[in-house]
Design a protein around this motif. Sequence first.
Motif, PDB file in Angstrom:
ATOM      1  N   VAL A 218       0.601  -1.291  -0.156  1.00 37.43           N
ATOM      2  CA  VAL A 218       0.071  -0.200  -0.426  1.00 37.43           C
ATOM      3  C   VAL A 218       1.377   1.015   0.078  1.00 37.43           C
ATOM      4  CG1 VAL A 218      -1.696   1.513   1.305  1.00 37.43           C
ATOM      5  CG2 VAL A 218      -1.452  -1.360   1.603  1.00 37.43           C
ATOM      6  N   SER A 219       0.954   2.450  -1.209  1.00 35.01           N
ATOM      7  CA  SER A 219       1.698   2.937  -1.402  1.00 35.01           C
ATOM      8  C   SER A 219       1.185   4.430  -2.068  1.00 35.01           C
ATOM      9  CB  SER A 219       3.271   2.594  -1.478  1.00 35.01           C
ATOM     10  OG  SER A 219       3.566   2.084  -0.799  1.00 35.01           O
ATOM     11  N   ARG A 220       1.761   5.480  -1.581  1.00 38.59           N
ATOM     12  CA  ARG A 220       1.321   6.148  -3.340  1.00 38.59           C
ATOM     13  C   ARG A 220       2.265   6.076  -3.953  1.00 38.59           C
ATOM     14  NH1 ARG A 220       4.016  10.522  -2.259  1.00 38.59           N
ATOM     15  NH2 ARG A 220       4.906  10.649  -0.580  1.00 38.59           N
ATOM     16  N   PHE A 221       1.571   6.225  -5.658  1.00 40.46           N
ATOM     17  CA  PHE A 221       2.727   6.023  -6.397  1.00 40.46           C
ATOM     18  C   PHE A 221       3.667   6.672  -6.736  1.00 40.46           C
ATOM     19  CE2 PHE A 221      -1.321   3.673  -7.451  1.00 40.46           C
ATOM     20  CZ  PHE A 221      -0.937   2.339  -7.957  1.00 40.46           C
ATOM     21  N   ALA A 248      -1.535  -1.307  -4.130  1.00 35.88           N
ATOM     22  CA  ALA A 248      -2.804   0.021  -3.931  1.00 35.88           C
ATOM     23  C   ALA A 248      -2.143   1.396  -3.561  1.00 35.88           C
ATOM     24  CB  ALA A 248      -3.852  -0.687  -2.365  1.00 35.88           C
ATOM     25  N   GLY A 249      -2.691   2.628  -3.689  1.00 36.14           N
ATOM     26  CA  GLY A 249      -2.083   3.665  -3.781  1.00 36.14           C
ATOM     27  C   GLY A 249      -3.368   4.250  -3.893  1.00 36.14           C
ATOM     28  N   SER A 250      -3.251   5.967  -3.769  1.00 36.43           N
ATOM     29  CA  SER A 250      -3.813   6.856  -4.153  1.00 36.43           C
ATOM     30  C   SER A 250      -3.276   8.315  -4.210  1.00 36.43           C
ATOM     31  CB  SER A 250      -5.137   6.982  -2.839  1.00 36.43           C
ATOM     32  OG  SER A 250      -4.459   7.286  -2.010  1.00 36.43           O
ATOM     33  N   SER A 284     -10.261   5.091   1.572  1.00 37.25           N
ATOM     34  CA  SER A 284     -10.567   4.295   1.218  1.00 37.25           C
ATOM     35  C   SER A 284     -10.184   3.248   2.600  1.00 37.25           C
ATOM     36  CB  SER A 284      -9.729   3.537   0.359  1.00 37.25           C
ATOM     37  OG  SER A 284     -10.329   4.549  -0.950  1.00 37.25           O
ATOM     38  N   ASP A 285     -10.259   3.755   3.675  1.00 37.62           N
ATOM     39  CA  ASP A 285      -9.502   3.176   5.108  1.00 37.62           C
ATOM     40  C   ASP A 285      -9.636   2.397   5.310  1.00 37.62           C
ATOM     41  OD1 ASP A 285      -8.433   5.155   5.044  1.00 37.62           O
ATOM     42  OD2 ASP A 285      -8.789   6.444   6.814  1.00 37.62           O
ATOM     43  N   ARG A 286     -11.368   1.709   5.166  1.00 40.56           N
ATOM     44  CA  ARG A 286     -11.382   0.374   5.893  1.00 40.56           C
ATOM     45  C   ARG A 286     -10.977  -0.992   4.858  1.00 40.56           C
ATOM     46  NH1 ARG A 286     -18.142  -1.972   6.588  1.00 40.56           N
ATOM     47  NH2 ARG A 286     -17.985   0.556   7.375  1.00 40.56           N
ATOM     48  N   GLY A 308       7.548   5.440   7.568  1.00 39.32           N
ATOM     49  CA  GLY A 308       6.734   4.377   6.712  1.00 39.32           C
ATOM     50  C   GLY A 308       5.417   3.728   7.401  1.00 39.32           C
ATOM     51  N   LEU A 309       4.374   4.887   7.414  1.00 45.13           N
ATOM     52  CA  LEU A 309       3.689   3.990   9.027  1.00 45.13           C
ATOM     53  C   LEU A 309       2.416   2.424   8.385  1.00 45.13           C
ATOM     54  CD1 LEU A 309       1.355   7.739   8.871  1.00 45.13           C
ATOM     55  CD2 LEU A 309       2.248   6.607  10.346  1.00 45.13           C
ATOM     56  N   THR A 310       2.417   2.363   6.734  1.00 41.73           N
ATOM     57  CA  THR A 310       2.191   0.749   5.972  1.00 41.73           C
ATOM     58  C   THR A 310       2.664   0.221   7.443  1.00 41.73           C
ATOM     59  OG1 THR A 310       3.470   1.770   4.744  1.00 41.73           O
ATOM     60  CG2 THR A 310       1.534   2.499   4.245  1.00 41.73           C
ATOM     61  N   VAL A 311       4.045   0.552   7.210  1.00 41.33           N
ATOM     62  CA  VAL A 311       5.144  -0.961   8.400  1.00 41.33           C
ATOM     63  C   VAL A 311       3.528  -1.421   9.526  1.00 41.33           C
ATOM     64  CG1 VAL A 311       7.106  -1.447   8.457  1.00 41.33           C
ATOM     65  CG2 VAL A 311       6.295  -0.446   7.103  1.00 41.33           C
ATOM     66  N   ALA A 312       3.799  -0.227  10.409  1.00 37.39           N
ATOM     67  CA  ALA A 312       3.111  -0.191  11.814  1.00 37.39           C
ATOM     68  C   ALA A 312       1.795  -0.557  11.050  1.00 37.39           C
ATOM     69  CB  ALA A 312       3.316   0.927  12.293  1.00 37.39           C
ATOM     70  N   GLU A 313       0.953  -0.457  10.150  1.00 35.41           N
ATOM     71  CA  GLU A 313      -0.392  -0.335   9.744  1.00 35.41           C
ATOM     72  C   GLU A 313      -0.303  -2.220   9.927  1.00 35.41           C
ATOM     73  OE1 GLU A 313      -1.610   3.796   8.078  1.00 35.41           O
ATOM     74  OE2 GLU A 313      -1.284   1.691   6.544  1.00 35.41           O
ATOM     75  N   ALA A 314       0.580  -2.501   9.354  1.00 37.66           N
ATOM     76  CA  ALA A 314       0.185  -4.196   8.425  1.00 37.66           C
ATOM     77  C   ALA A 314       1.029  -4.869  10.408  1.00 37.66           C
ATOM     78  CB  ALA A 314       0.697  -4.478   7.547  1.00 37.66           C
TER      79      ALA A 314
HETATM   80  N1  UDP Z   1      -2.502   5.479   2.404  1.00 37.21           N
HETATM   81  C1  UDP Z   1      -4.270   5.369   1.646  1.00 37.21           C
HETATM   82  N2  UDP Z   1      -4.502   4.992   0.543  1.00 37.21           N
HETATM   83  C2  UDP Z   1      -3.566   4.799   0.195  1.00 37.21           C
HETATM   84  C3  UDP Z   1      -2.646   4.206   0.066  1.00 37.21           C
HETATM   85  C4  UDP Z   1      -1.107   4.982   1.114  1.00 37.21           C
HETATM   86  O1  UDP Z   1      -4.394   5.319   2.777  1.00 37.21           O
HETATM   87  O2  UDP Z   1      -3.971   4.556  -1.667  1.00 37.21           O
HETATM   88  C5  UDP Z   1      -2.280   5.849   3.558  1.00 37.21           C
HETATM   89  C6  UDP Z   1      -1.483   4.606   4.399  1.00 37.21           C
HETATM   90  O3  UDP Z   1      -2.515   4.111   4.923  1.00 37.21           O
HETATM   91  C7  UDP Z   1      -0.448   5.285   5.395  1.00 37.21           C
HETATM   92  C8  UDP Z   1      -0.464   6.548   4.416  1.00 37.21           C
HETATM   93  O4  UDP Z   1      -1.526   6.705   3.516  1.00 37.21           O
HETATM   94  O5  UDP Z   1      -1.486   5.986   6.197  1.00 37.21           O
HETATM   95  C9  UDP Z   1       1.278   7.088   3.881  1.00 37.21           C
HETATM   96  O6  UDP Z   1       2.272   7.200   4.680  1.00 37.21           O
HETATM   97  P1  UDP Z   1       3.558   6.445   4.780  1.00 37.21           P
HETATM   98  O7  UDP Z   1       4.166   6.952   5.871  1.00 37.21           O
HETATM   99  O8  UDP Z   1       3.065   4.917   4.811  1.00 37.21           O
HETATM  100  O9  UDP Z   1       3.984   7.033   3.105  1.00 37.21           O
HETATM  101  P2  UDP Z   1       3.973   8.392   3.400  1.00 37.21           P
HETATM  102  O10 UDP Z   1       2.911   8.445   2.110  1.00 37.21           O
HETATM  103  O11 UDP Z   1       3.428   9.809   3.944  1.00 37.21           O
HETATM  104  O12 UDP Z   1       5.744   8.893   2.308  1.00 37.21           O
END
Ligand code: UDP
Length: 403
Positions: A218-221, A248-250, A284-286, A308-314
Amino acid sequence: MIAKYAGIAPKGDLIVLLKLAEKLHKRSFLHVNSTREGGGVAEILQRMIPILQSLGVDARWEVIEGDPTFYEITKKIHNALQGNPETITREMWEHHFEVNKANAERINLGADAVLIHDPQPGPLVEFRTGGTWIWRCHIDISNPSKQVSKALGRYADKYDGMIFSVAKFAQALPIDKFIIPPSIDPLSEKNRELTGEEINEAVERLNIPGDRPIILQVSRFDRFKDPVGVIRAYRMVKKYNDCVLVLAGSPATDDPEGAAVLEEVKEFAAGDKDVHILLLPPFSDRDINALQRVADVVLQKSLKEGFGLTVAEAMWKGKPVIGGFVGGIPLQIVHGVNGFLVNSVEGTAFRIRQLLNHRELAARMGQKAREYVRTNFLITRQVRDYLAVWYALENKGKSVFVL
Ligand code: UDP
C-alpha cells in the motif's frame, strides 16, 4: 475519548499524556501542512487533532495552498532532500517563499505552539508573531542535497526546535532537536478490528481473488516506494509459488508525479491479470484495513522512507512486514524477529517465499510485530511526545519539569 485507549495503549503513556494535557489545558496548538489527504502526515493529523481537542487542548489544523508550480517545486525539494539530484533555482526558492507569504496573510498563525510539517510550509516561520515554533521533518534526510538543506537551514534557524523521526536524520543546527517517530491510531477506520464479513465484502468488491496467497504493498505511486521493484520480486516468486500481487495507492494533492508513476507501473505490469493495481479514492480506510488483514505477505520495499506508516499498520494487524532497509523502516522491523529488512529485489523475493512456505514462522513473527507496535508506535505515545516537546521548549531554562 482517551479512555477508549485504556487496555490498548501502554498505561504509562496514558498517565503522562493526561498530566501534560492538564498543564497545557486550553492552550492553543496549531498544525500546518500542505495536504488534507494522501500520505502519512495527513493521516496522522486527521486522528491527532480530535484527540488533542478531547484532552482540552485548543488544537487546530491548517493547510497551505499553492499553484501547480509551487507543488512541482516542493516535490523537487522533497526529492532533493531524499537524495535525488535536482536543481532548484533562485526563482523557485522565491516562489516557495512568496506562496508561503500569501498563506501567512490568509491563515491565522497565532497560537501558543505552532507545529509546521515538512518543507512546504517551512518559510511561514518568517511571519511568526509569538508562541513556540517547531518544525517537524517527516522525510528521509539521511543523505540530503547539500544545496537544498543549506537553503532550508536559514528557515530552520528561526524555529525554537526541530523534530525528526529517526536519530540519523537529525541535522547539525543551533536549535533544540527531538526524535519522535510517527504512529498509528488503533481505533481508526484504517486500523480497527474488522469482522470477517467486512473483510470479505471489501475484497470481493475490489475483485481480489481469494484462491491464492496475496502479496500487498500500500503506497502512493512514488518512485521512492519502488513499485516496479515490487513487481520484479513478485515475478521471481511467481515461478515457484502461485500468488497474486496487489499494489494499492491513491493520489496525494501535493504530489504532482503520482500520475506518471502510476502509468509506469501499469506499463511494467504489462497486463498480468494477477497484478492488481488499485487506484483507491481518498479515505478508503476500511478497504486498506481489509487488504492489510487479508494479505499473506505485506511489503514496503521503499528506497527512501521517512517512517513508513504502512509498516506499522500492517504489523498492528499481525503481519510480519518485508521492508526496505531505509529511513524509519528499521525502527519498526527487527530483522528476523518481527519481519524482514531487505536491500534488493532478490532479497525481497527470497523473504516472500520464506513467509509463504513457513506459515507458522509468519504467524509467530506477526504476533511479535503487533506487540512491538503496541509498545512503540501508537498515537497516544506520539501525542504525549508532542506535548512534552512543547512544554519543554516553553519552559526552557526553568526547573518546572515536575509532572
Ligand atoms: N494510504 C492510503 N491510501 C493509499 C495509499 C496510502 O490511505 O492508497 C495511507 C497509508 O495507509 C498510510 C499513509 O497513506 O497511512 C502513507 O504513509 P507512509 O508513512 O507509509 O508514506 P508517505 O505517503 O507519507 O510517504
